[in-house]
Scaffold this motif. Sequence first.
Motif, PDB file in Angstrom:
ATOM      1  N   GLU A  58       1.128  -1.127  -0.178  1.00  0.00           N
ATOM      2  CA  GLU A  58      -0.027   0.164  -0.118  1.00  0.00           C
ATOM      3  C   GLU A  58       0.965   1.492   0.018  1.00  0.00           C
ATOM      4  N   GLY A  59       2.244   1.072   0.070  1.00  0.00           N
ATOM      5  CA  GLY A  59       3.117   2.379  -0.157  1.00  0.00           C
ATOM      6  C   GLY A  59       4.461   2.035   0.259  1.00  0.00           C
ATOM      7  N   THR A  60       5.245   3.223   0.228  1.00  0.00           N
ATOM      8  CA  THR A  60       6.528   3.210   0.566  1.00  0.00           C
ATOM      9  C   THR A  60       7.040   3.799   1.887  1.00  0.00           C
ATOM     10  N   LEU A  61       7.849   3.438   2.706  1.00  0.00           N
ATOM     11  CA  LEU A  61       8.322   3.895   3.873  1.00  0.00           C
ATOM     12  C   LEU A  61       9.713   4.134   3.958  1.00  0.00           C
ATOM     13  N   SER A  62      10.451   5.436   3.952  1.00  0.00           N
ATOM     14  CA  SER A  62      11.508   5.820   4.104  1.00  0.00           C
ATOM     15  C   SER A  62      12.062   5.976   5.402  1.00  0.00           C
ATOM     16  N   VAL A  63      13.129   5.173   5.721  1.00  0.00           N
ATOM     17  CA  VAL A  63      13.598   4.895   7.183  1.00  0.00           C
ATOM     18  C   VAL A  63      14.756   5.650   7.650  1.00  0.00           C
ATOM     19  N   PRO A  64      14.852   6.321   8.372  1.00  0.00           N
ATOM     20  CA  PRO A  64      16.353   7.387   8.725  1.00  0.00           C
ATOM     21  C   PRO A  64      17.429   6.564   8.988  1.00  0.00           C
ATOM     22  N   ASP A  65      18.509   7.089   8.901  1.00  0.00           N
ATOM     23  CA  ASP A  65      19.990   6.530   9.055  1.00  0.00           C
ATOM     24  C   ASP A  65      19.764   5.805  10.417  1.00  0.00           C
ATOM     25  N   PRO A  66      20.053   4.417  10.108  1.00  0.00           N
ATOM     26  CA  PRO A  66      20.089   3.672  11.216  1.00  0.00           C
ATOM     27  C   PRO A  66      21.098   3.730  12.349  1.00  0.00           C
ATOM     28  N   ASN A  67      22.006   4.525  11.888  1.00  0.00           N
ATOM     29  CA  ASN A  67      23.192   4.680  12.788  1.00  0.00           C
ATOM     30  C   ASN A  67      23.133   6.061  13.739  1.00  0.00           C
ATOM     31  N   THR A  68      21.525   6.599  13.719  1.00  0.00           N
ATOM     32  CA  THR A  68      21.387   7.530  14.435  1.00  0.00           C
ATOM     33  C   THR A  68      19.873   7.094  14.991  1.00  0.00           C
ATOM     34  N   PHE A  69      19.432   7.947  15.904  1.00  0.00           N
ATOM     35  CA  PHE A  69      18.276   7.667  16.834  1.00  0.00           C
ATOM     36  C   PHE A  69      17.232   8.416  16.183  1.00  0.00           C
ATOM     37  N   GLY A  70      17.175   9.359  15.440  1.00  0.00           N
ATOM     38  CA  GLY A  70      15.875  10.304  15.088  1.00  0.00           C
ATOM     39  C   GLY A  70      15.385  10.042  13.856  1.00  0.00           C
ATOM     40  N   GLY A  71      15.011  11.145  13.260  1.00  0.00           N
ATOM     41  CA  GLY A  71      14.319  11.080  12.013  1.00  0.00           C
ATOM     42  C   GLY A  71      15.199  11.463  10.809  1.00  0.00           C
ATOM     43  N   PRO A  72      14.259  12.012   9.595  1.00  0.00           N
ATOM     44  CA  PRO A  72      13.270  11.929   9.376  1.00  0.00           C
ATOM     45  C   PRO A  72      12.812  10.630   8.933  1.00  0.00           C
ATOM     46  N   VAL A  73      11.313  10.606   9.151  1.00  0.00           N
ATOM     47  CA  VAL A  73      10.413   9.163   8.823  1.00  0.00           C
ATOM     48  C   VAL A  73       9.590   9.928   7.704  1.00  0.00           C
ATOM     49  N   ILE A 118       6.403  12.072   8.865  1.00  0.00           N
ATOM     50  CA  ILE A 118       5.771  11.632   9.873  1.00  0.00           C
ATOM     51  C   ILE A 118       6.316  12.199  11.200  1.00  0.00           C
ATOM     52  N   PRO A 119       5.493  12.887  12.012  1.00  0.00           N
ATOM     53  CA  PRO A 119       6.051  13.225  13.429  1.00  0.00           C
ATOM     54  C   PRO A 119       6.664  12.065  14.210  1.00  0.00           C
ATOM     55  N   LEU A 120       7.459  12.047  14.812  1.00  0.00           N
ATOM     56  CA  LEU A 120       8.245  10.845  15.774  1.00  0.00           C
ATOM     57  C   LEU A 120       7.109  10.634  16.677  1.00  0.00           C
ATOM     58  N   THR A 121       6.715   9.210  16.944  1.00  0.00           N
ATOM     59  CA  THR A 121       5.517   8.823  17.970  1.00  0.00           C
ATOM     60  C   THR A 121       6.548   8.510  19.297  1.00  0.00           C
ATOM     61  N   HIS A 122       7.566   8.390  19.282  1.00  0.00           N
ATOM     62  CA  HIS A 122       8.568   7.703  20.240  1.00  0.00           C
ATOM     63  C   HIS A 122       9.814   8.714  20.718  1.00  0.00           C
ATOM     64  N   GLY A 123      10.252   8.535  22.002  1.00  0.00           N
ATOM     65  CA  GLY A 123      11.324   9.419  22.390  1.00  0.00           C
ATOM     66  C   GLY A 123      12.826   8.958  21.956  1.00  0.00           C
ATOM     67  N   TYR A 124      13.840   9.311  22.544  1.00  0.00           N
ATOM     68  CA  TYR A 124      15.223   8.862  22.431  1.00  0.00           C
ATOM     69  C   TYR A 124      15.377   9.111  21.044  1.00  0.00           C
ATOM     70  N   THR A 125      15.326  10.494  20.388  1.00  0.00           N
ATOM     71  CA  THR A 125      15.879  10.764  19.297  1.00  0.00           C
ATOM     72  C   THR A 125      17.113  11.421  19.262  1.00  0.00           C
ATOM     73  N   GLU A 126      17.773  11.706  20.186  1.00  0.00           N
ATOM     74  CA  GLU A 126      18.928  12.176  20.350  1.00  0.00           C
ATOM     75  C   GLU A 126      20.010  11.003  20.335  1.00  0.00           C
ATOM     76  N   ASN A 127      21.379  11.109  20.500  1.00  0.00           N
ATOM     77  CA  ASN A 127      22.293   9.859  20.757  1.00  0.00           C
ATOM     78  C   ASN A 127      22.029   9.245  21.903  1.00  0.00           C
TER      79      ASN A 127
END
Length: 363
Positions: free
Chosen positions: A258-273, A286-295
């Motif tokens: 039903e669509g495509t999801l662009s996932v952020p750099d997996p060596n980081t903790f934040g977005g963009p999603v 998409i606004p991030l739904t969860h915390g721990y977005t800094e290192n």
Amino acid sequence: TYNVGIMGCGNISPIYFKAGKTFEILNITACASLDINQTKARAEEFDVKPCTPEELIADPEIDIIINLTTPNAHAEVALKALNAGKHVHNEKPLAIKRQDAKKILALAKEKNLRVGCAPDTFLGGGIQTCRKLIDEGWIGKPIAASAFMMCHGHEHWHPSPEFYYQAGGGPMFDMGPYYLTALIALMGPVKQVTGSTRITFPERTITSKPKFGKKVKVEVPTHVTGIMNFASGAIGTITTSFDVWAAELPRIEIYGTEGTLSVPDPNTFGGPVRIKRAGAKEWTEIPLTHGYTENSRGIGVADMAHALCSGREHRANGELAYHVLDIIHAFHEAAELGRHITLASACTRPQAFPLGLPEYALD
């Protein structure tokens, strides 16, 4: 609260020391490394006790050892820590060789101790938001994924880059764990793989200080492409390279019915999603739904400590790390043998973080 000792005081250690301030369940009390001057400097910087490696392992006050040694020492240090009755969290990879990683998991099981392993970046807000979107059906059923990590190696910035070009090094051992762990967290375990590899530059010249001008012989493939058949039926491709000067490829994309999801750099903790659903004209962030977005490196250790209290499985666990290591070896073996390899390992997809956790609580 669990008392924690850090083994290895190099480049990555400061962020782990800071985890002791971030997560109340961790009390980092001591550190050790082979370099006594480096140990003393870190101990002073973070107000912990400096030890020799032997003293740290033997310290009866320490419950958990965070093992930040170079990859060739991961297994030896982990086994010593487990034999001393301590839980252990390794930097990635879990070990260089499969048989050493198996020994770690077997010893932990025998002694009823926990093994954790980096990366824990998939526990950050970016990938946890992606996990929620997939689980809620925003892109339908995942059918494929692509992942790319393209750079020209680490000898232009890392003070001691030789190990990246020796056994246990190369781009797939070094960076593959971030991408593979994220893909497994999002799409579940892998059943079968094949791969192609090459060495483009047989010799590298270090241009960072203090080893400027030193030549390094390349012993491992530096451009590795793998194809994964996930247990779910989805197909994934991954390329990791130390041979590329520039690239504009996405880090990770997941393609669904039903669509495509662009996932952020997996060596980081934040977005963009970002997501683009069937029929949409534009990508939507998409606004991030969860915390721990800094290192937030060390969140995996904190999650293990919480899991010790509640009895649940911790998320950045040894079974997951072993499956990642098995996949990495299988890519290289498939390339050498010219065939597909069915994996002997599997793992459970780690639990998603629930929404609305209080800050710095993981249960």
